[in-house]
Design a protein around this motif. Structure first.
Motif, PDB file in Angstrom:
ATOM      1  N   GLY A 143       4.308   8.146  12.657  1.00 34.57           N
ATOM      2  CA  GLY A 143       5.502   7.517  12.102  1.00 34.57           C
ATOM      3  C   GLY A 143       5.485   6.004  12.066  1.00 34.57           C
ATOM      4  O   GLY A 143       6.500   5.379  11.742  1.00 34.57           O
ATOM      5  N   GLU A 144       4.345   5.391  12.390  1.00 36.59           N
ATOM      6  CA  GLU A 144       4.287   3.931  12.447  1.00 36.59           C
ATOM      7  C   GLU A 144       3.301   3.373  11.431  1.00 36.59           C
ATOM      8  O   GLU A 144       2.556   4.112  10.787  1.00 36.59           O
ATOM      9  CB  GLU A 144       3.888   3.482  13.856  1.00 36.59           C
ATOM     10  CG  GLU A 144       4.883   3.902  14.924  1.00 36.59           C
ATOM     11  CD  GLU A 144       4.499   3.368  16.301  1.00 36.59           C
ATOM     12  OE1 GLU A 144       5.159   3.759  17.282  1.00 36.59           O
ATOM     13  OE2 GLU A 144       3.574   2.552  16.388  1.00 36.59           O
ATOM     14  N   GLY A 145       3.306   2.056  11.302  1.00 36.89           N
ATOM     15  CA  GLY A 145       2.340   1.388  10.446  1.00 36.89           C
ATOM     16  C   GLY A 145       0.995   1.284  11.135  1.00 36.89           C
ATOM     17  O   GLY A 145       0.799   1.780  12.245  1.00 36.89           O
ATOM     18  N   PHE A 200       4.405   7.114   2.194  1.00 38.52           N
ATOM     19  CA  PHE A 200       4.660   6.112   3.226  1.00 38.52           C
ATOM     20  C   PHE A 200       4.189   4.785   2.654  1.00 38.52           C
ATOM     21  O   PHE A 200       3.014   4.629   2.331  1.00 38.52           O
ATOM     22  CB  PHE A 200       3.894   6.508   4.492  1.00 38.52           C
ATOM     23  CG  PHE A 200       4.285   5.767   5.730  1.00 38.52           C
ATOM     24  CD1 PHE A 200       3.330   5.264   6.586  1.00 38.52           C
ATOM     25  CD2 PHE A 200       5.616   5.576   6.062  1.00 38.52           C
ATOM     26  CE1 PHE A 200       3.680   4.589   7.743  1.00 38.52           C
ATOM     27  CE2 PHE A 200       5.985   4.902   7.219  1.00 38.52           C
ATOM     28  CZ  PHE A 200       5.006   4.406   8.058  1.00 38.52           C
ATOM     29  N   TYR A 201       5.112   3.826   2.514  1.00 39.05           N
ATOM     30  CA  TYR A 201       4.804   2.552   1.884  1.00 39.05           C
ATOM     31  C   TYR A 201       4.646   1.485   2.960  1.00 39.05           C
ATOM     32  O   TYR A 201       5.532   1.268   3.785  1.00 39.05           O
ATOM     33  CB  TYR A 201       5.908   2.162   0.898  1.00 39.05           C
ATOM     34  CG  TYR A 201       5.862   3.018  -0.347  1.00 39.05           C
ATOM     35  CD1 TYR A 201       6.438   4.275  -0.362  1.00 39.05           C
ATOM     36  CD2 TYR A 201       5.192   2.587  -1.484  1.00 39.05           C
ATOM     37  CE1 TYR A 201       6.365   5.087  -1.492  1.00 39.05           C
ATOM     38  CE2 TYR A 201       5.115   3.370  -2.622  1.00 39.05           C
ATOM     39  CZ  TYR A 201       5.703   4.628  -2.613  1.00 39.05           C
ATOM     40  OH  TYR A 201       5.628   5.422  -3.734  1.00 39.05           O
ATOM     41  N   LEU A 202       3.517   0.835   2.901  1.00 40.01           N
ATOM     42  CA  LEU A 202       3.186  -0.167   3.905  1.00 40.01           C
ATOM     43  C   LEU A 202       3.023  -1.529   3.258  1.00 40.01           C
ATOM     44  O   LEU A 202       2.317  -1.669   2.256  1.00 40.01           O
ATOM     45  CB  LEU A 202       1.889   0.214   4.622  1.00 40.01           C
ATOM     46  CG  LEU A 202       1.994   1.429   5.546  1.00 40.01           C
ATOM     47  CD1 LEU A 202       0.633   2.032   5.784  1.00 40.01           C
ATOM     48  CD2 LEU A 202       2.632   1.030   6.862  1.00 40.01           C
ATOM     49  N   CYS A 203       3.674  -2.505   3.840  1.00 43.95           N
ATOM     50  CA  CYS A 203       3.503  -3.892   3.440  1.00 43.95           C
ATOM     51  C   CYS A 203       2.547  -4.540   4.445  1.00 43.95           C
ATOM     52  O   CYS A 203       2.543  -4.191   5.632  1.00 43.95           O
ATOM     53  CB  CYS A 203       4.849  -4.596   3.448  1.00 43.95           C
ATOM     54  SG  CYS A 203       4.813  -6.336   2.969  1.00 43.95           S
ATOM     55  N   GLY A 221       6.325   0.142   7.952  1.00 44.49           N
ATOM     56  CA  GLY A 221       6.328   1.133   6.888  1.00 44.49           C
ATOM     57  C   GLY A 221       7.705   1.659   6.526  1.00 44.49           C
ATOM     58  O   GLY A 221       8.661   1.570   7.313  1.00 44.49           O
ATOM     59  N   THR A 222       7.798   2.198   5.302  1.00 46.35           N
ATOM     60  CA  THR A 222       8.993   2.892   4.817  1.00 46.35           C
ATOM     61  C   THR A 222       8.585   4.272   4.354  1.00 46.35           C
ATOM     62  O   THR A 222       7.704   4.415   3.507  1.00 46.35           O
ATOM     63  CB  THR A 222       9.640   2.138   3.636  1.00 46.35           C
ATOM     64  OG1 THR A 222      10.135   0.880   4.081  1.00 46.35           O
ATOM     65  CG2 THR A 222      10.796   2.956   3.054  1.00 46.35           C
ATOM     66  N   TYR A 278       0.847  -1.185   0.000  1.00 41.74           N
ATOM     67  CA  TYR A 278       0.000   0.000   0.000  1.00 41.74           C
ATOM     68  C   TYR A 278       0.888   1.242   0.000  1.00 41.74           C
ATOM     69  O   TYR A 278       2.012   1.226   0.469  1.00 41.74           O
ATOM     70  CB  TYR A 278      -0.871   0.070   1.262  1.00 41.74           C
ATOM     71  CG  TYR A 278      -1.981  -0.933   1.354  1.00 41.74           C
ATOM     72  CD1 TYR A 278      -1.763  -2.210   1.875  1.00 41.74           C
ATOM     73  CD2 TYR A 278      -3.279  -0.607   0.960  1.00 41.74           C
ATOM     74  CE1 TYR A 278      -2.796  -3.127   1.985  1.00 41.74           C
ATOM     75  CE2 TYR A 278      -4.323  -1.517   1.076  1.00 41.74           C
ATOM     76  CZ  TYR A 278      -4.065  -2.763   1.591  1.00 41.74           C
ATOM     77  OH  TYR A 278      -5.104  -3.667   1.704  1.00 41.74           O
ATOM     78  N   ARG A 279       0.315   2.349  -0.484  1.00 39.42           N
ATOM     79  CA  ARG A 279       0.959   3.644  -0.345  1.00 39.42           C
ATOM     80  C   ARG A 279       0.008   4.591   0.358  1.00 39.42           C
ATOM     81  O   ARG A 279      -1.191   4.622   0.058  1.00 39.42           O
ATOM     82  CB  ARG A 279       1.352   4.237  -1.697  1.00 39.42           C
ATOM     83  CG  ARG A 279       1.978   5.633  -1.586  1.00 39.42           C
ATOM     84  CD  ARG A 279       2.597   6.084  -2.899  1.00 39.42           C
ATOM     85  NE  ARG A 279       1.632   6.120  -3.981  1.00 39.42           N
ATOM     86  CZ  ARG A 279       1.969   6.016  -5.265  1.00 39.42           C
ATOM     87  NH1 ARG A 279       3.237   5.878  -5.619  1.00 39.42           N
ATOM     88  NH2 ARG A 279       1.047   6.063  -6.193  1.00 39.42           N
ATOM     89  N   GLN A 280       0.581   5.348   1.277  1.00 39.78           N
ATOM     90  CA  GLN A 280      -0.190   6.352   2.005  1.00 39.78           C
ATOM     91  C   GLN A 280       0.449   7.696   1.723  1.00 39.78           C
ATOM     92  O   GLN A 280       1.545   7.997   2.206  1.00 39.78           O
ATOM     93  CB  GLN A 280      -0.172   6.042   3.506  1.00 39.78           C
ATOM     94  CG  GLN A 280      -1.035   6.949   4.333  1.00 39.78           C
ATOM     95  CD  GLN A 280      -1.022   6.561   5.795  1.00 39.78           C
ATOM     96  OE1 GLN A 280      -0.043   6.020   6.305  1.00 39.78           O
ATOM     97  NE2 GLN A 280      -2.104   6.839   6.503  1.00 39.78           N
TER      98      GLN A 280
END
Lengths: 110, 114
Positions: free
Chosen positions: B41-43, A88-91, A104-105, A36-38
């Protein structure tokens, strides 16, 4: 218990450079995997999902690609980054009825 | 298509106040419903879920009931703490071709002040 890792945590890249983000999952077998991208101040956009090794489906056309070389590894790539790729890239990994997210990255493209 | 609508934020509350964050959805079939929480800053962390009508999900003092008749899944907590300050996402999930397709709301930022 299951654990999901993402790296790097933060990344600053120039426009036109390549990208590789990695996600790995521990404690489960053959999970569904998601990218995902945020974007800043916005909700989550599904980019890719995978139901097995080598099986990748894309939700939106873009200059990003994904690969799943191993059962619990999911990689997000780009050959040439655009400014609009910042975010913000979320797996996430999923069972049939729930998804669980990684830390996230944060990617900044300058 | 499926959609989730949640109340606009930010929501600012004093510590120990009662919290309600409204969420309504539109979906075909029988979705599962979720609340996720995201700290700065977190998932996203799964806060609670409900998989069928009239189910109540609960966790860490938060509750939400799956109301099919009103297509709602409002999040509530009786007494919020400063540590509850975060962004809360309502979401619905449906099975589609072997994977779960999740639709998220835009998020509601909660700020709790001492």
């Amino acid at each position: 218990s299951q654990t999901i890792h993402q790296w790097p945590a933060t990344l600053v890249q120039p426009v036109g450079s390549p990208l590789s983000l990695e996600c790995t999952v521990e404690g489960t077998s053959n999970p569904n995997l998601y990218w995902y991208r945020q974007a800043a101040g916005r909700g989550l956009q599904l980019l890719f999902y995978s139901v097995g090794i080598g099986q990748i489906s894309s939700e939106v056309p873009q200059n990003l690609s994904a690969s799943r070389p191993q059962d619990r590894q999911f990689i997000l790539s780009s050959k040439k980054l655009l400014l609009s790729d910042s975010g913000f890239y979320l797996c996430a990994w999923g069972t049939e009825d729930t998804q669980y997210f990684g830390p996230g990255t944060r990617l900044t493209v300058l | 298509g499926n959609s989730v609508t949640q109340m606009e934020g930010p929501v600012t509350l004093s510590e120990e106040a009662f919290l309600t964050i409204n969420c309504t959805y539109t979906a075909t079939g029988y979705p599962s419903l979720f609340w996720y929480v995201q700290y700065p800053g977190e998932g996203l962390q799964l806060l609670l879920k409900a998989t069928k009508a009239d189910d109540k999900g609960s966790n860490k003092g938060f509750e939400a009931t799956y109301r099919k008749e009103t297509t709602s899944f409002h999040l509530e907590k009786g007494s919020v703490q400063v540590s509850d300050s975060a962004v809360y996402f309502c979401a619905l999930g449906v099975l589609s071709g072997g994977y779960q397709k999740v639709t998220f709301g835009t998020g509601t930022k909660l700020q709790v002040i001492p």
